[in-house]
Design an enzyme around this catalytic site. Structure first.
Site, mmCIF file in Angstrom:
data_model
loop_
_atom_site.group_PDB
_atom_site.id
_atom_site.type_symbol
_atom_site.label_atom_id
_atom_site.label_comp_id
_atom_site.label_asym_id
_atom_site.label_seq_id
_atom_site.Cartn_x
_atom_site.Cartn_y
_atom_site.Cartn_z
ATOM 1 N NE ARG A 47 -1.529 -6.799 -24.247
ATOM 2 C CZ ARG A 47 -1.728 -8.082 -23.996
ATOM 3 N NH1 ARG A 47 -1.912 -8.497 -22.766
ATOM 4 N NH2 ARG A 47 -1.741 -8.961 -24.958
ATOM 5 C CG HIS A 185 -11.823 -16.722 -42.871
ATOM 6 N ND1 HIS A 185 -11.131 -17.511 -41.992
ATOM 7 C CD2 HIS A 185 -11.158 -16.827 -44.044
ATOM 8 C CE1 HIS A 185 -10.092 -18.046 -42.606
ATOM 9 N NE2 HIS A 185 -10.096 -17.651 -43.862
ATOM 10 C CD GLU A 223 -3.110 -22.370 -44.962
ATOM 11 O OE1 GLU A 223 -3.255 -21.149 -45.004
ATOM 12 O OE2 GLU A 223 -2.957 -23.006 -43.904
ATOM 13 C CG ASP A 242 -4.992 -23.040 -37.655
ATOM 14 O OD1 ASP A 242 -5.504 -22.045 -37.104
ATOM 15 O OD2 ASP A 242 -4.331 -22.963 -38.703
ATOM 16 C CG HIS A 247 -11.433 -22.887 -41.784
ATOM 17 N ND1 HIS A 247 -12.230 -21.934 -41.206
ATOM 18 C CD2 HIS A 247 -10.160 -22.445 -41.639
ATOM 19 C CE1 HIS A 247 -11.463 -20.949 -40.736
ATOM 20 N NE2 HIS A 247 -10.215 -21.247 -40.979
ATOM 21 C CE LYS A 345 -0.702 -22.898 -40.951
ATOM 22 N NZ LYS A 345 -1.540 -22.034 -41.783
#
Ligand code: BG6
Length: 502
Positions: A47, A185, A223, A242, A247, A345
């Site tokens: 954008r 990933h 994490e 998430d 994963h 996290k």
């Protein structure tokens, strides 16, 4: 397709974080490996109104900042020369027509059909709009005469089963499954890819990889980072959507699945889906789940705010930044073996690990002498310090029989060097070569949502258990596993880290 016709890699959302941190550095890496042929072009659209020169400058800065290999000025210039930029409004029909014209122009009149890859690095709520816009401009079909058209996108694939189905219907109404590359990933991480080889390429592991020998399995994705600048997305997703939905479920499938018939993408995906359907039949998932959220704390000497104090997060947010669960796979191989999974996290350390905990040795030989034997452990260290460690009991030197656990290590970097491809390097390479093995098929996503929905929906309004940043999560997660007489095996540095000089 004529030779000398370009492959055009179009990135929607090119000014965003994903493009700048991952995609451009990964493409630069492929450039350094001579994987991009002379005619390869990168068309970036987003954008933001910025000139092509301005965009190239930003791209150069991103490559310099995030590339994992040393940047060579000459090569970078060559790479930047492949990049074009155009401002783009996702909801404006005419912009898709202009995009088509631009692609045709880049292809040149001698190339009626070119290879096209469209990477949708955009929020999931925009994907429907973009693929429909592409269809109207006839950008989605495989080109007549040989050129391919592929579309790549990332999670979140919806926010629950219903929205995921809706999104999938939209995508499948314009693309064929063989054109679709859904990225997880984690599948491209070296040690994750290694799981198949390790399990099915060694006669010492697979025979012992089942309920007869294994007491339980733990999977940890930990994490130290917090929500960072992703509040808008993360506060509606939370750790369950998430990380667990994608994963962790993928890791679980690869650890638990039976041997695929072949190494072809479809055979591997078929086996993974069997595991997911078996998990979905698990009872009591909800009562075996723990929802957590980080409170303030300290990591590496740095004071960190609580989740609810982070920028753009609601002060009363109920979002989970930590999730732990016990689940079972109801099949012949795994009946009765608990799988304990957790992610969070702002935990004490960054580490992704799978640990197989073997049953206590049955021999009475040592027990009669009052000697305690530890369970054998097999650690698969996905990151960091990639490698595999087998922990077994050995005699301590001396006259008496004393027993201590010792480690047998495979240090990935010591053996293969530090240059294993990063996930996006591998994934982009595979998209260009039409290999879907490391991408998820729709039914994997679907079954995974069936599992997650059973927890996420009833959980929505439940208060999370708070845990101090810099710890291993809420005490309720320790209780979850503790009730079964077991405990979490927290990641620690393997012995070979010293060899790496870290
Ligand atoms: C992403 C999640 O998919 O994976 C992030 O959206 C998370 O929240 C990341 O930080 C972890 O990936 P990695 O490769 O750093 O373990």
């Amino acid at each position: 397709m004529e030779t000398n016709c370009p492959t055009i890699f179009t990135i929607f959302g090119a000014t965003g974080d994903l493009t700048q941190r991952k995609l451009l550095p990964a493409l630069y890496f492929l450039e350094s490996q001579r994987e991009l042929d002379g005619q390869f072009r990168i068309l970036c659209v987003a954008r933001r109104q910025v000139s092509e020169e301005g965009f190239r400058k930003e791209a150069a800065a991103s490559v310099r900042k995030y590339s994992r290999i040393k940047v060579n000025d000459e090569l970078l210039e060559k790479f930047l020369g492949r990049i074009s930029y155009a401002p783009f409004h996702f909801s404006k029909e005419e912009d898709y027509a202009l995009l088509k014209e631009r692609l045709e122009c880049m292809a040149g009149t001698h190339c009626p059909s070119i290879d096209r890859i469209f990477y949708l690095a955009i929020p999931s709520e925009l994907i429907g709009t973009v693929v429909q816009g592409m269809e109207k401009a006839s950008l989605t079909k495989q080109a007549q005469g040989g050129g391919y058209t592929r579309v790549v996108f990332e999670k979140p694939f919806g926010s629950d089963l219903r929205s995921a189905k809706r999104l999938n219907r939209t995508i499948l109404s314009v693309f064929d499954e063989s054109q679709i590359y859904r990225i997880d990933h984690y599948l491209a991480k070296e040690l994750v890819q290694n799981l198949l080889v390790m399990r099915f390429g060694n006669s010492i592991f697979e025979p012992l990889w089942n309920k007869r020998y294994i007491d339980h399995i733990q999977i940890t994705v930990a994490e130290t980072i917090g929500v960072e600048n992703r509040a808008h997305y993360y506060d509606t997703a939370g750790s369950l959507r998430d990380v667990v939905q994608n994963h962790i479920m993928q890791l679980l499938c690869l650890v638990a699945m039976a041997s695929p018939k072949t190494l072809n993408a479809e055979d591997i995906r078929n086996e993974k889906v069997k595991i997911l359907t078996r998990i979905a039949r698990s009872k009591d998932m909800l009562s075996y789940s723990v929802k957590g959220q980080y409170a303030s704390g300290e990591i590496e000497g740095k004071e960190l705010p609580a989740y609810r104090q982070e920028k753009d997060i609601f002060r009363s947010s109920l979002t989970d930044t930590y999730f732990a669960m016990k689940l079972f796979i109801r099949n012949r191989l795994w009946r009765g073996v608990p799988f304990y999974v957790r992610t969070g996290k702002r935990l004490k350390d960054r580490a992704t690990e799978i640990v197989l905990v073997y049953k206590q040795p049955e021999s009475r030989l040592f027990k009669e002498r009052g000697l305690e034997l530890e369970s054998n452990l097999l650690f698969i260290r996905v990151q960091p310090d990639e490698g595999i460690t087998l922990q077994f009991n050995a005699k301590v030197p001396g006259n008496k029989v004393l027993i201590e656990p010792v480690d047998m290590d495979f240090c990935h970097e010591c053996k293969f060097g530090p240059n294993s491809p990063e996930s996006y390097e591998r994934l982009l390479h595979d998209v260009m070569h039409g290999d879907q093995t490391l991408f998820t098929r729709w039914d994997e996503v679907e079954h995974s949502w069936k599992i997650i929905d059973r927890i996420a929906k009833p959980w929505k309004n439940r208060q999370p258990h708070l845990y101090e940043a810099g710890t291993w999560g809420p005490k309720e997660a320790d209780e979850l596993i503790g009730q079964d007489g077991r405990k979490w095996i927290n990641p620690s540095k393997p012995g070979y880290v010293a060899l790496l000089g870290r």
